[in-house]
Motif scaffolding. Structure first.
Motif, PDB file in Angstrom:
ATOM      1  N   ARG A  45       0.877  -1.375  -0.161  1.00 11.19           N
ATOM      2  CA  ARG A  45       0.102   0.286   0.226  1.00 11.19           C
ATOM      3  C   ARG A  45       1.156   1.477   0.103  1.00 11.19           C
ATOM      4  N   GLU A  46       0.257   2.394  -1.104  1.00 13.12           N
ATOM      5  CA  GLU A  46       1.401   3.474  -0.777  1.00 13.12           C
ATOM      6  C   GLU A  46       0.113   4.561  -0.996  1.00 13.12           C
ATOM      7  N   PHE A  47       0.859   6.046   0.050  1.00 10.70           N
ATOM      8  CA  PHE A  47       0.528   7.101  -0.798  1.00 10.70           C
ATOM      9  C   PHE A  47       0.071   7.550  -1.118  1.00 10.70           C
ATOM     10  N   VAL A  48      -0.678   8.004  -1.883  1.00 12.81           N
ATOM     11  CA  VAL A  48      -1.256   8.964  -2.067  1.00 12.81           C
ATOM     12  C   VAL A  48      -1.779  10.707  -2.457  1.00 12.81           C
ATOM     13  N   ALA A  49      -2.347  11.009  -1.842  1.00 10.65           N
ATOM     14  CA  ALA A  49      -2.345  12.637  -1.225  1.00 10.65           C
ATOM     15  C   ALA A  49      -2.934  12.778   0.087  1.00 10.65           C
ATOM     16  N   GLY A  56      -6.062  22.846   5.442  1.00 15.74           N
ATOM     17  CA  GLY A  56      -6.711  22.276   4.227  1.00 15.74           C
ATOM     18  C   GLY A  56      -5.530  22.079   3.211  1.00 15.74           C
ATOM     19  N   PHE A  57      -3.947  21.856   3.594  1.00 16.99           N
ATOM     20  CA  PHE A  57      -2.756  21.978   2.810  1.00 16.99           C
ATOM     21  C   PHE A  57      -3.016  20.815   2.634  1.00 16.99           C
ATOM     22  N   THR A  58      -2.347  20.430   1.394  1.00 19.47           N
ATOM     23  CA  THR A  58      -2.220  19.409   0.498  1.00 19.47           C
ATOM     24  C   THR A  58      -1.114  18.676   0.102  1.00 19.47           C
ATOM     25  N   TYR A  59      -1.159  16.993   0.261  1.00 18.82           N
ATOM     26  CA  TYR A  59       0.659  17.225   0.013  1.00 18.82           C
ATOM     27  C   TYR A  59       0.231  15.362  -1.210  1.00 18.82           C
ATOM     28  N   TYR A  60       0.871  15.331  -1.628  1.00 19.86           N
ATOM     29  CA  TYR A  60       0.930  14.239  -2.717  1.00 19.86           C
ATOM     30  C   TYR A  60       1.796  13.116  -2.827  1.00 19.86           C
ATOM     31  N   ALA A  61       1.734  11.874  -4.130  1.00 26.62           N
ATOM     32  CA  ALA A  61       3.034  11.916  -3.959  1.00 26.62           C
ATOM     33  C   ALA A  61       3.365  12.229  -5.422  1.00 26.62           C
ATOM     34  N   ASP A  62       4.736  11.604  -5.904  1.00 25.25           N
ATOM     35  CA  ASP A  62       5.538  12.492  -7.047  1.00 25.25           C
ATOM     36  C   ASP A  62       4.556  11.923  -8.332  1.00 25.25           C
ATOM     37  N   LYS A  65       1.113  14.237  -8.453  1.00 19.51           N
ATOM     38  CA  LYS A  65       1.236  15.728  -8.388  1.00 19.51           C
ATOM     39  C   LYS A  65       1.399  16.141  -9.606  1.00 19.51           C
ATOM     40  N   GLY A  66      -0.505  16.761 -10.079  1.00 19.68           N
ATOM     41  CA  GLY A  66      -0.519  17.371 -11.534  1.00 19.68           C
ATOM     42  C   GLY A  66      -1.445  16.690 -11.801  1.00 19.68           C
ATOM     43  N   ARG A  67      -1.855  15.722 -11.689  1.00 15.30           N
ATOM     44  CA  ARG A  67      -3.238  15.033 -12.052  1.00 15.30           C
ATOM     45  C   ARG A  67      -3.739  13.992 -10.996  1.00 15.30           C
ATOM     46  N   PHE A  68      -3.677  14.445  -9.981  1.00 14.41           N
ATOM     47  CA  PHE A  68      -4.717  14.341  -8.916  1.00 14.41           C
ATOM     48  C   PHE A  68      -5.208  14.870  -7.599  1.00 14.41           C
ATOM     49  N   THR A  69      -5.635  15.807  -7.272  1.00 12.89           N
ATOM     50  CA  THR A  69      -6.639  16.729  -6.515  1.00 12.89           C
ATOM     51  C   THR A  69      -7.116  16.372  -5.437  1.00 12.89           C
ATOM     52  N   ALA A  98      -7.768   8.093   7.811  1.00 12.45           N
ATOM     53  CA  ALA A  98      -7.727   9.619   9.146  1.00 12.45           C
ATOM     54  C   ALA A  98      -6.700   9.310  10.464  1.00 12.45           C
ATOM     55  N   THR A  99      -6.342  10.584  10.282  1.00 14.63           N
ATOM     56  CA  THR A  99      -5.398  10.682  11.301  1.00 14.63           C
ATOM     57  C   THR A  99      -5.481  11.557  12.767  1.00 14.63           C
ATOM     58  N   SER A 100      -5.510  11.306  13.717  1.00 23.28           N
ATOM     59  CA  SER A 100      -5.827  12.068  15.069  1.00 23.28           C
ATOM     60  C   SER A 100      -4.169  13.501  14.819  1.00 23.28           C
ATOM     61  N   VAL A 101      -3.264  13.262  14.269  1.00 19.05           N
ATOM     62  CA  VAL A 101      -1.956  14.116  14.590  1.00 19.05           C
ATOM     63  C   VAL A 101      -1.433  14.048  13.397  1.00 19.05           C
ATOM     64  N   PHE A 102      -2.023  15.384  12.172  1.00 15.90           N
ATOM     65  CA  PHE A 102      -1.571  15.366  11.203  1.00 15.90           C
ATOM     66  C   PHE A 102       0.286  16.325  11.470  1.00 15.90           C
ATOM     67  N   ARG A 103       0.851  15.348  10.454  1.00 12.51           N
ATOM     68  CA  ARG A 103       2.078  15.986  11.115  1.00 12.51           C
ATOM     69  C   ARG A 103       2.935  15.529   9.640  1.00 12.51           C
ATOM     70  N   SER A 104       4.076  16.070   8.917  1.00 10.43           N
ATOM     71  CA  SER A 104       4.908  16.446   8.179  1.00 10.43           C
ATOM     72  C   SER A 104       4.438  15.287   6.690  1.00 10.43           C
ATOM     73  N   ALA A 105       2.749  16.113   6.100  1.00 11.26           N
ATOM     74  CA  ALA A 105       2.727  15.717   5.437  1.00 11.26           C
ATOM     75  C   ALA A 105       2.046  14.328   5.315  1.00 11.26           C
ATOM     76  N   ALA A 106       2.035  13.776   6.503  1.00 14.86           N
ATOM     77  CA  ALA A 106       1.728  12.276   6.750  1.00 14.86           C
ATOM     78  C   ALA A 106       1.126  11.802   5.377  1.00 14.86           C
ATOM     79  N   ARG A 107       2.623  10.608   5.532  1.00 13.36           N
ATOM     80  CA  ARG A 107       2.488   9.783   4.066  1.00 13.36           C
ATOM     81  C   ARG A 107       2.578   8.653   4.601  1.00 13.36           C
ATOM     82  N   VAL A 108       2.436   8.660   5.445  1.00  6.13           N
ATOM     83  CA  VAL A 108       2.966   7.646   5.928  1.00  6.13           C
ATOM     84  C   VAL A 108       2.010   5.908   6.799  1.00  6.13           C
ATOM     85  N   MET A 109       1.720   4.957   6.477  1.00  8.94           N
ATOM     86  CA  MET A 109       0.601   4.429   6.786  1.00  8.94           C
ATOM     87  C   MET A 109       0.095   4.237   8.632  1.00  8.94           C
TER      88      MET A 109
END
Length: 125
Positions: A45-49, A56-62, A65-69, A98-109
């Motif tokens: 399983r991999e991070f997408v966004a 409302g800050f957003t983060y994306y997997a490379d 990026k540019g295709r998904f919102t 869902a995460t209760s503590v959003f940190r560093s773009a929350a890319r980790v499962m």
């Protein structure tokens, strides 16, 4: 605890668009961010966004990026993933989390406490 239900998956062709939604219920006041992950057959399983719920800050997997919102609907407690220019390699089961503590773009499962059941997205070539 937060309950999550994904919808919007399906079978599309290369270049098409698809919109996934995740309905959020339960202890809504207890989470600070949402993420989308995906898992293709035989792969991890991999991070997408991800999105910070308050700011409302957003983060994306490379790869997307540019295709998904990713976006949030605070009024209706939903998070959406708009996917454009879909490719066969986007084929996977997509999960919201869902995460209760959003940190560093929350890319980790492991940062996420609650998960939905997933929705299948298949992109044909």
């Amino acid at each position: 605890q937060v309950q999550l239900v994904e919808s919007g998956g399906g079978l599309v062709q290369t270049g098409d668009s698809l919109r996934l939604s995740c309905a959020i219920s339960g202890r809504i006041s207890g989470f600070s961010g949402m993420g989308w992950f995906r898992q293709a057959p035989g792969r991890e399983r991999e991070f997408v966004a991800s999105i910070n719920w308050s700011g409302g800050f957003t983060y994306y997997a490379d790869s997307v990026k540019g295709r998904f919102t990713i976006s949030r609907d605070i009024l209706n407690n939903m998070v959406n993933l708009e996917m454009n220019s879909l490719k066969p390699e986007d084929t996977a089961v997509y999960y919201c989390a869902a995460t209760s503590v959003f940190r560093s773009a929350a890319r980790v499962m492991s940062e996420y406490e609650d998960w939905g059941q997933g929705t299948q997205v298949t992109v044909s070539s």
